[in-house]
Scaffold this motif. Structure first.
Motif, PDB file in Angstrom:
ATOM      1  N   ASN A 197      43.315  38.342  38.636  1.00  0.00           N
ATOM      2  CA  ASN A 197      42.290  37.275  38.287  1.00  0.00           C
ATOM      3  C   ASN A 197      42.437  36.053  39.251  1.00  0.00           C
ATOM      4  O   ASN A 197      43.497  35.299  38.896  1.00  0.00           O
ATOM      5  CB  ASN A 197      42.087  36.892  36.990  1.00  0.00           C
ATOM      6  CG  ASN A 197      40.977  36.164  36.678  1.00  0.00           C
ATOM      7  OD1 ASN A 197      40.491  35.362  37.366  1.00  0.00           O
ATOM      8  ND2 ASN A 197      40.372  36.426  35.348  1.00  0.00           N
ATOM      9  N   SER A 198      41.364  35.847  40.301  1.00  0.00           N
ATOM     10  CA  SER A 198      41.657  34.779  41.014  1.00  0.00           C
ATOM     11  C   SER A 198      41.366  33.399  40.333  1.00  0.00           C
ATOM     12  O   SER A 198      42.486  32.494  40.577  1.00  0.00           O
ATOM     13  CB  SER A 198      40.974  35.001  42.218  1.00  0.00           C
ATOM     14  OG  SER A 198      39.232  34.855  41.635  1.00  0.00           O
ATOM     15  N   GLU A 235      39.629  28.349  44.930  1.00  0.00           N
ATOM     16  CA  GLU A 235      39.809  29.813  44.584  1.00  0.00           C
ATOM     17  C   GLU A 235      39.596  30.717  45.592  1.00  0.00           C
ATOM     18  O   GLU A 235      39.820  31.823  45.477  1.00  0.00           O
ATOM     19  CB  GLU A 235      38.507  29.905  43.524  1.00  0.00           C
ATOM     20  CG  GLU A 235      38.392  31.096  42.617  1.00  0.00           C
ATOM     21  CD  GLU A 235      37.489  31.460  41.685  1.00  0.00           C
ATOM     22  OE1 GLU A 235      37.350  32.430  41.299  1.00  0.00           O
ATOM     23  OE2 GLU A 235      36.560  30.244  41.326  1.00  0.00           O
ATOM     24  N   ARG A 236      38.790  30.334  46.746  1.00  0.00           N
ATOM     25  CA  ARG A 236      38.700  31.242  47.864  1.00  0.00           C
ATOM     26  C   ARG A 236      39.855  31.692  48.434  1.00  0.00           C
ATOM     27  O   ARG A 236      40.065  32.638  48.843  1.00  0.00           O
ATOM     28  CB  ARG A 236      37.674  30.574  48.837  1.00  0.00           C
ATOM     29  CG  ARG A 236      37.267  31.364  49.950  1.00  0.00           C
ATOM     30  CD  ARG A 236      36.232  30.636  50.826  1.00  0.00           C
ATOM     31  NE  ARG A 236      36.125  31.452  52.045  1.00  0.00           N
ATOM     32  CZ  ARG A 236      35.642  30.906  53.096  1.00  0.00           C
ATOM     33  NH1 ARG A 236      35.365  29.636  53.359  1.00  0.00           N
ATOM     34  NH2 ARG A 236      35.664  31.611  54.177  1.00  0.00           N
ATOM     35  N   ARG A 293      41.473  34.129  46.288  1.00  0.00           N
ATOM     36  CA  ARG A 293      40.909  35.509  46.427  1.00  0.00           C
ATOM     37  C   ARG A 293      41.397  36.097  47.866  1.00  0.00           C
ATOM     38  O   ARG A 293      41.425  37.263  47.833  1.00  0.00           O
ATOM     39  CB  ARG A 293      39.221  35.080  46.292  1.00  0.00           C
ATOM     40  CG  ARG A 293      38.579  35.490  45.103  1.00  0.00           C
ATOM     41  CD  ARG A 293      37.348  35.515  45.147  1.00  0.00           C
ATOM     42  NE  ARG A 293      36.864  34.205  44.832  1.00  0.00           N
ATOM     43  CZ  ARG A 293      35.785  33.564  45.598  1.00  0.00           C
ATOM     44  NH1 ARG A 293      35.348  33.978  46.504  1.00  0.00           N
ATOM     45  NH2 ARG A 293      35.247  32.157  45.515  1.00  0.00           N
ATOM     46  N   ARG A 294      41.359  35.166  48.824  1.00  0.00           N
ATOM     47  CA  ARG A 294      41.804  35.887  50.069  1.00  0.00           C
ATOM     48  C   ARG A 294      43.182  36.359  49.932  1.00  0.00           C
ATOM     49  O   ARG A 294      43.517  37.625  50.304  1.00  0.00           O
ATOM     50  CB  ARG A 294      41.670  34.963  51.328  1.00  0.00           C
ATOM     51  CG  ARG A 294      40.223  34.871  51.664  1.00  0.00           C
ATOM     52  CD  ARG A 294      40.341  33.919  53.405  1.00  0.00           C
ATOM     53  NE  ARG A 294      39.937  32.697  52.594  1.00  0.00           N
ATOM     54  CZ  ARG A 294      40.298  31.541  53.440  1.00  0.00           C
ATOM     55  NH1 ARG A 294      41.165  31.438  54.465  1.00  0.00           N
ATOM     56  NH2 ARG A 294      39.942  30.330  53.132  1.00  0.00           N
ATOM     57  N   GLN A 328      43.217  39.604  48.105  1.00  0.00           N
ATOM     58  CA  GLN A 328      42.572  40.814  48.919  1.00  0.00           C
ATOM     59  C   GLN A 328      43.533  41.349  49.704  1.00  0.00           C
ATOM     60  O   GLN A 328      43.687  42.565  50.085  1.00  0.00           O
ATOM     61  CB  GLN A 328      41.385  40.331  49.658  1.00  0.00           C
ATOM     62  CG  GLN A 328      40.767  41.318  50.338  1.00  0.00           C
ATOM     63  CD  GLN A 328      40.310  42.347  49.815  1.00  0.00           C
ATOM     64  OE1 GLN A 328      39.725  42.119  48.642  1.00  0.00           O
ATOM     65  NE2 GLN A 328      40.203  43.793  50.540  1.00  0.00           N
TER      66      GLN A 328
END
Length: 190
Positions: free
Chosen positions: A24-25, A41-42, A45-46, A49
């Motif tokens: 969970n980011s 948060e971006r 997320r990266r 990924q």
């Protein structure tokens, strides 16, 4: 990935948390913020990924369908392609039941193609009845119920093909034609 630290003494724990199962980011970003790291948060997320792509499991061999295994098992051993032989060997190494079934099926195929007497068939039926495979035990008991016909079919040099063809034509014509038309069709379709 660039992480700006508010306090340089706190190391980033993203990889450790990912290894623990955190995917969970937002939760991961909050944990990093609580440790004094200013991360968007971006960016998290990266990172997640990238971790997913790096940790993808290696491709598994394709899962075989039961029908594919059945076809390989029921193909006469002399007619199997090399790829099928390799696949069957791998399957037999994995499963004792499949190994026993393959052995019995191969022996039965050889009996059908090269009938060498009642003794081989009798021994095969005894082995199938003693096996742990309910399907083959049922098949063997079915052979026992009509034993005389089974032995006769393996020992006589008689071809049931023409009779089967006539029965097929009769079923196709049932309720549609009189016996005279059926006779003509049988005689003309040789």
């Amino acid at each position: 990935m660039l992480l700006r630290r508010r306090h340089s003494s706190t190391p980033p724990t993203c990889a450790a948390r990912y290894a623990e199962g955190c995917r969970n980011s937002e939760l991961l970003r909050r944990e990093l913020a609580a440790r004094g790291l200013a991360v968007s948060e971006r960016t998290v997320r990266r990172f997640l990924q990238q971790m997913r792509e790096n940790n993808k499991p290696t491709t598994r061999p394709p899962v075989l369908k039961p029908r594919e295994v059945t076809i390989v098992l029921l193909t006469h051993p002399d007619n199997r392609e090399e790829a099928d032989r390799t696949m069957l060997k791998e399957l037999r190494d994995r499963s004792h039941d499949l190994d026993a079934a393959s052995t019995l099926i191969s022996r039965f195929a050889k009996i059908l193609v090269h009938p060498r007497g009642r003794e081989r068939l009798e021994q095969w039926v005894q082995d199938a009845e003693a096996s742990a495979l309910p399907e083959l035990r049922g098949f063997a008991s079915g052979l026992r119920k009509d034993w005389d016909a089974v032995v006769a079919s393996l020992s006589m040099h008689w071809n049931p093909g023409p009779i089967n063809r006539i029965k097929m034509l009769k079923r196709q014509m049932f309720g549609r034609a009189k016996p005279a038309l059926l006779r003509k069709r049988v005689l003309l379709t040789r």
